[in-house]
Write a protein that holds these residues in place. Structure first.
Motif, PDB file in Angstrom:
ATOM      1  N   GLU A  22     -34.686 -39.014  51.754  1.00 28.30           N
ATOM      2  CA  GLU A  22     -33.661 -39.611  51.304  1.00 28.30           C
ATOM      3  C   GLU A  22     -33.253 -40.881  52.305  1.00 28.30           C
ATOM      4  O   GLU A  22     -33.687 -40.579  53.579  1.00 28.30           O
ATOM      5  CB  GLU A  22     -32.382 -38.750  51.545  1.00 28.30           C
ATOM      6  CG  GLU A  22     -32.313 -37.458  50.378  1.00 28.30           C
ATOM      7  CD  GLU A  22     -30.985 -36.917  50.398  1.00 28.30           C
ATOM      8  OE1 GLU A  22     -29.971 -37.161  51.204  1.00 28.30           O
ATOM      9  OE2 GLU A  22     -30.644 -36.055  49.625  1.00 28.30           O
ATOM     10  N   HIS A  76     -26.116 -43.123  50.366  1.00 27.16           N
ATOM     11  CA  HIS A  76     -27.330 -42.341  50.541  1.00 27.16           C
ATOM     12  C   HIS A  76     -28.144 -42.172  49.034  1.00 27.16           C
ATOM     13  O   HIS A  76     -27.562 -42.214  48.130  1.00 27.16           O
ATOM     14  CB  HIS A  76     -27.320 -41.324  51.346  1.00 27.16           C
ATOM     15  CG  HIS A  76     -26.714 -40.004  50.494  1.00 27.16           C
ATOM     16  ND1 HIS A  76     -25.379 -39.761  50.062  1.00 27.16           N
ATOM     17  CD2 HIS A  76     -27.387 -38.718  49.926  1.00 27.16           C
ATOM     18  CE1 HIS A  76     -25.088 -38.686  49.446  1.00 27.16           C
ATOM     19  NE2 HIS A  76     -26.229 -38.131  49.352  1.00 27.16           N
ATOM     20  N   HIS A  78     -30.651 -39.986  46.381  1.00 22.84           N
ATOM     21  CA  HIS A  78     -31.169 -38.718  45.879  1.00 22.84           C
ATOM     22  C   HIS A  78     -32.404 -39.222  45.117  1.00 22.84           C
ATOM     23  O   HIS A  78     -32.298 -39.682  44.146  1.00 22.84           O
ATOM     24  CB  HIS A  78     -30.058 -38.281  44.875  1.00 22.84           C
ATOM     25  CG  HIS A  78     -28.930 -37.547  45.586  1.00 22.84           C
ATOM     26  ND1 HIS A  78     -28.033 -36.864  44.665  1.00 22.84           N
ATOM     27  CD2 HIS A  78     -28.515 -37.226  47.017  1.00 22.84           C
ATOM     28  CE1 HIS A  78     -27.204 -36.227  45.548  1.00 22.84           C
ATOM     29  NE2 HIS A  78     -27.366 -36.483  46.668  1.00 22.84           N
ATOM     30  N   SER A  86     -24.202 -33.525  45.886  1.00 23.85           N
ATOM     31  CA  SER A  86     -24.473 -32.095  46.253  1.00 23.85           C
ATOM     32  C   SER A  86     -23.479 -31.217  46.631  1.00 23.85           C
ATOM     33  O   SER A  86     -22.557 -31.756  47.489  1.00 23.85           O
ATOM     34  CB  SER A  86     -25.941 -32.352  46.674  1.00 23.85           C
ATOM     35  OG  SER A  86     -25.887 -32.645  48.259  1.00 23.85           O
ATOM     36  N   ASP A  89     -23.562 -32.308  50.290  1.00 25.39           N
ATOM     37  CA  ASP A  89     -22.778 -33.561  50.371  1.00 25.39           C
ATOM     38  C   ASP A  89     -21.354 -33.407  50.319  1.00 25.39           C
ATOM     39  O   ASP A  89     -20.435 -34.030  51.387  1.00 25.39           O
ATOM     40  CB  ASP A  89     -23.101 -34.554  48.928  1.00 25.39           C
ATOM     41  CG  ASP A  89     -24.322 -35.317  49.052  1.00 25.39           C
ATOM     42  OD1 ASP A  89     -25.231 -35.249  50.278  1.00 25.39           O
ATOM     43  OD2 ASP A  89     -24.994 -35.493  48.056  1.00 25.39           O
TER      44      ASP A  89
HETATM   45 ZN   LIG Z   1     -26.785 -36.446  48.422  1.00 25.24          ZN
END
Ligand SMILES: [Zn+2]
Length: 135
Positions: A22, A76, A78, A86, A89
């Motif tokens: 990531e 960011h 994925h 997520s 997150d």
């Molecule tokens: Zn994420």
């Protein structure tokens, strides 16, 4: 959130370089329009999480203040999953004022870029207004 096509290309380039891990960065500007993109180091070196080095983050925040810009948000990538926050997150969304931009590389040729606000654990998608020219 408004962002230029050029910045979007730069961000996609950055997250592709960091693949399979990531990548993360900070967006700054005024009136929810991105005027500066900071590529950050993902100290986690991980394909499913990111963490910014606190010293690097402090330096960026100082730069944003000196430019008289505002902190707009964080982006960011994925590498293998969709462009949606997520659970991690959501748990790590410490900035209610921030826009969280997620770039999914699931489709390498056509990265998916989406933006969200994450407030009190609630996810709300925000429009990414990609413009060819910045004011
Ligand atoms: Zn994420």
């Amino acid at each position: 959130m408004q962002i230029s096509e050029l910045f979007l290309h730069q961000i996609i380039h950055h997250v592709k370089i960091e693949y399979p891990n990531e990548a993360c960065g900070i967006l700054a500007g005024t009136d929810n329009a991105v005027l500066k993109v900071y590529q950050m180091t993902n100290v986690n070196n991980s394909p499913d999480s990111y963490f910014m080095a606190p010293t690097e983050q402090l330096r960026v925040m100082k730069d944003i203040r000196q430019l008289n810009y505002e902190f707009i948000g964080i982006y960011h990538s994925h590498p293998n999953t969709g462009a949606y926050p997520s659970k991690r997150d959501v748990d790590m969304a410490y900035y209610p004022e921030a826009v969280y931009v997620i770039i999914s590389l699931k489709d390498w040729e056509k990265p998916d870029v989406k933006a969200f606000r994450i407030i009190d654990g609630k996810i709300k998608e925000e429009r990414v207004n990609a413009v060819t020219k910045q004011k």
